[in-house]
Scaffold this active site. Structure first.
Site, PDB file in Angstrom:
ATOM      1  N   PHE A 161       0.855  -1.192   0.000  1.00 35.04           N
ATOM      2  CA  PHE A 161       0.000   0.000   0.000  1.00 35.04           C
ATOM      3  C   PHE A 161       0.885   1.233   0.000  1.00 35.04           C
ATOM      4  O   PHE A 161       1.744   1.391   0.864  1.00 35.04           O
ATOM      5  CB  PHE A 161      -0.944   0.033   1.218  1.00 35.04           C
ATOM      6  CG  PHE A 161      -1.890   1.200   1.159  1.00 35.04           C
ATOM      7  CD1 PHE A 161      -3.013   1.154   0.347  1.00 35.04           C
ATOM      8  CD2 PHE A 161      -1.643   2.363   1.874  1.00 35.04           C
ATOM      9  CE1 PHE A 161      -3.878   2.252   0.246  1.00 35.04           C
ATOM     10  CE2 PHE A 161      -2.502   3.467   1.783  1.00 35.04           C
ATOM     11  CZ  PHE A 161      -3.623   3.402   0.982  1.00 35.04           C
ATOM     12  N   ASP A 212       9.339   2.787   1.548  1.00 33.21           N
ATOM     13  CA  ASP A 212       8.179   3.552   2.017  1.00 33.21           C
ATOM     14  C   ASP A 212       8.065   3.351   3.522  1.00 33.21           C
ATOM     15  O   ASP A 212       7.609   2.313   3.987  1.00 33.21           O
ATOM     16  CB  ASP A 212       6.925   3.052   1.278  1.00 33.21           C
ATOM     17  CG  ASP A 212       5.646   3.739   1.759  1.00 33.21           C
ATOM     18  OD1 ASP A 212       5.663   4.364   2.829  1.00 33.21           O
ATOM     19  OD2 ASP A 212       4.615   3.619   1.062  1.00 33.21           O
ATOM     20  N   LYS A 262       3.102   9.803   8.510  1.00 34.04           N
ATOM     21  CA  LYS A 262       2.283   9.604   9.706  1.00 34.04           C
ATOM     22  C   LYS A 262       2.832  10.163  11.027  1.00 34.04           C
ATOM     23  O   LYS A 262       2.299  11.136  11.553  1.00 34.04           O
ATOM     24  CB  LYS A 262       1.984   8.119   9.892  1.00 34.04           C
ATOM     25  CG  LYS A 262       1.092   7.551   8.787  1.00 34.04           C
ATOM     26  CD  LYS A 262       0.628   6.174   9.146  1.00 34.04           C
ATOM     27  CE  LYS A 262      -0.005   5.446   7.978  1.00 34.04           C
ATOM     28  NZ  LYS A 262      -1.307   5.973   7.568  1.00 34.04           N
TER      29      LYS A 262
HETATM   30  C1  LIG Z   1       2.951   2.447   3.826  1.00 34.66           C
HETATM   31  C2  LIG Z   1       2.052   3.586   3.490  1.00 34.66           C
HETATM   32  N1  LIG Z   1       2.368   4.384   2.465  1.00 34.66           N
HETATM   33  C3  LIG Z   1       1.590   5.439   2.126  1.00 34.66           C
HETATM   34  C4  LIG Z   1       0.440   5.729   2.826  1.00 34.66           C
HETATM   35  C5  LIG Z   1      -0.399   6.900   2.423  1.00 34.66           C
HETATM   36  O1  LIG Z   1      -0.270   7.929   3.358  1.00 34.66           O
HETATM   37  P1  LIG Z   1      -1.340   9.104   3.421  1.00 34.66           P
HETATM   38  O2  LIG Z   1      -2.622   8.503   3.867  1.00 34.66           O
HETATM   39  O3  LIG Z   1      -0.771  10.087   4.414  1.00 34.66           O
HETATM   40  O4  LIG Z   1      -1.439   9.698   2.051  1.00 34.66           O
HETATM   41  C6  LIG Z   1       0.071   4.920   3.908  1.00 34.66           C
HETATM   42  C7  LIG Z   1      -1.157   5.193   4.649  1.00 34.66           C
HETATM   43  O5  LIG Z   1      -1.725   4.374   5.314  1.00 34.66           O
HETATM   44  C8  LIG Z   1       0.902   3.818   4.249  1.00 34.66           C
HETATM   45  O6  LIG Z   1       0.603   3.006   5.268  1.00 34.66           O
END
Ligand SMILES: Cc1ncc(COP(=O)(O)O)c(C=O)c1O
Length: 330
Positions: free
Chosen positions: A38, A123, A152
């Site tokens: 994700f 990520d 986050k």
């Molecule tokens: C691993 C990862 N990457 C990207 C995101 C996307 O982040 P945002 O919701 O701040 O756009 C998330 C959100 O849950 C995530 O867990």
């Protein structure tokens, strides 16, 4: 580069990887990501996300992404081609059930990327900033990424995204190639500084590791007493608890909510806990006690009754919320 969310941080990472090869004059643009990953909800980040359900309603997909099985180095080696610019991975797949990458896999990915001149994008939107007991999760694997994204935990609730890279990779963007009106705004940067101060002044990482050790130990004990728990996995304060098939994560989530505990239901039988990094042992014990109470009841009641109990617990919570709202209005 500072932005406002995890998805934006990943957008910048994808652009940076493509820009790096563009400015080098090499025709590489493809990014290989993992199945069940994700990476966000914008068009490029859903294209990077290895789960069709996030992309299907918004087809056609943005081109230039390929998906391989997570933790399978051989499949990755087979997928690499002359067009590959980067491999983009979460070190712990959080949204799809808290699945950590294996040490051998990540070391192998780093080696492969070095040999083939491919960039490694990590990520760390969910795993970064102390969540796994280290400032960055990649430290648990003894590797260094070429590009890393954060969000986050970085602002302690205030929206910030960050894309970091090595000096070499920074050549992938020239002035004006990327930008954001609100990226790096004073409010977000102040919040980010306060978070960093907490890490430095209050030894937050030791606290995370202590609470984590306590939770893993107690969950391990619960697992012995309640075989309905089949696996406890994760690192630091990012923990997935998988139950036997047939035990609904959604129902468990509702029951825990009825007890005042927030968890997320991921997949059919897994719940994820990601408590605040400042959680105390006393607070962690409340969670363990409540979970134990629910598991004890479940041992006695057949599963169908559990569903009925869950909806009554939900109604009870709603009643309490109504009551609080009325009191506030008064
Ligand atoms: C691993 C990862 N990457 C990207 C995101 C996307 O982040 P945002 O919701 O701040 O756009 C998330 C959100 O849950 C995530 O867990």
């Amino acid at each position: 580069f500072f932005s406002n969310s995890g998805a934006e941080a990943n957008e910048a990472a994808i652009k940076l990887a493509r820009g790096y090869f563009y400015y080098k004059g090499e025709p590489r643009y493809e990014i290989i990501t993992a199945k069940m990953s994700f990476h966000g909800r914008t068009l490029a980040t859903i294209a990077a996300t290895g789960q069709e359900k996030f992309r299907k309603p918004f087809a056609p997909d943005m081109p230039g992404f390929k998906y391989v099985e997570f933790n399978d180095l051989y499949e990755l080696e087979q997928a690499v081609s002359g067009k590959t610019a980067a491999v983009m991975l979460e070190l712990i797949q959080g949204e799809s059930g808290v699945h950590p990458a294996s040490q051998e896999y990540i070391k192998g990915v780093r080696k492969l990327c070095n040999e083939m001149g491919i960039l490694l994008i990590v990520d760390e939107v969910q795993t970064g900033v102390g969540r796994t007991g280290r400032m960055f999760c990649y430290e648990n694997y003894g590797i260094t990424p070429d590009i890393m994204t954060l969000a986050k935990g970085l602002g302690g609730g205030v929206p910030i995204g960050a894309t970091l890279c090595t000096n070499k990779v920074a050549t992938g963007m020239k002035i004006g190639d990327h930008g954001s009106t609100f990226g790096g705004n004073p409010l977000a940067m102040t919040a980010g500084n306060v978070v960093m101060d907490q890490f430095m002044d209050k030894d937050l990482l030791s606290k995370v590791n202590n609470s984590s050790a306590y939770l893993f130990e107690e969950l391990g004990k619960l697992m012995k007493d309640y075989p309905s728990i089949v696996q406890v996995r994760g690192m630091g304060l990012l923990i997935g608890i998988e139950f036997q098939t047939g035990i609904s994560a959604k129902i468990l989530k509702e029951k825990l909510l009825g007890e005042g505990i927030l968890v997320s239901a991921i997949g059919s039988s897994t719940i994820r806990i990601a408590p605040p990094l400042i959680i105390t042992k006393t607070e962690a014990k409340i969670f363990i006690d409540k979970l134990k109470k629910i598991l004890k009841e479940q041992k006695k009641r057949p599963l169908q009754e559990v569903a009925a109990y869950a909806s009554s617990a939900k109604k009870e919570t709603e009643k309490k919320e109504d009551h609080i709202e009325k009191e506030l209005e008064e």
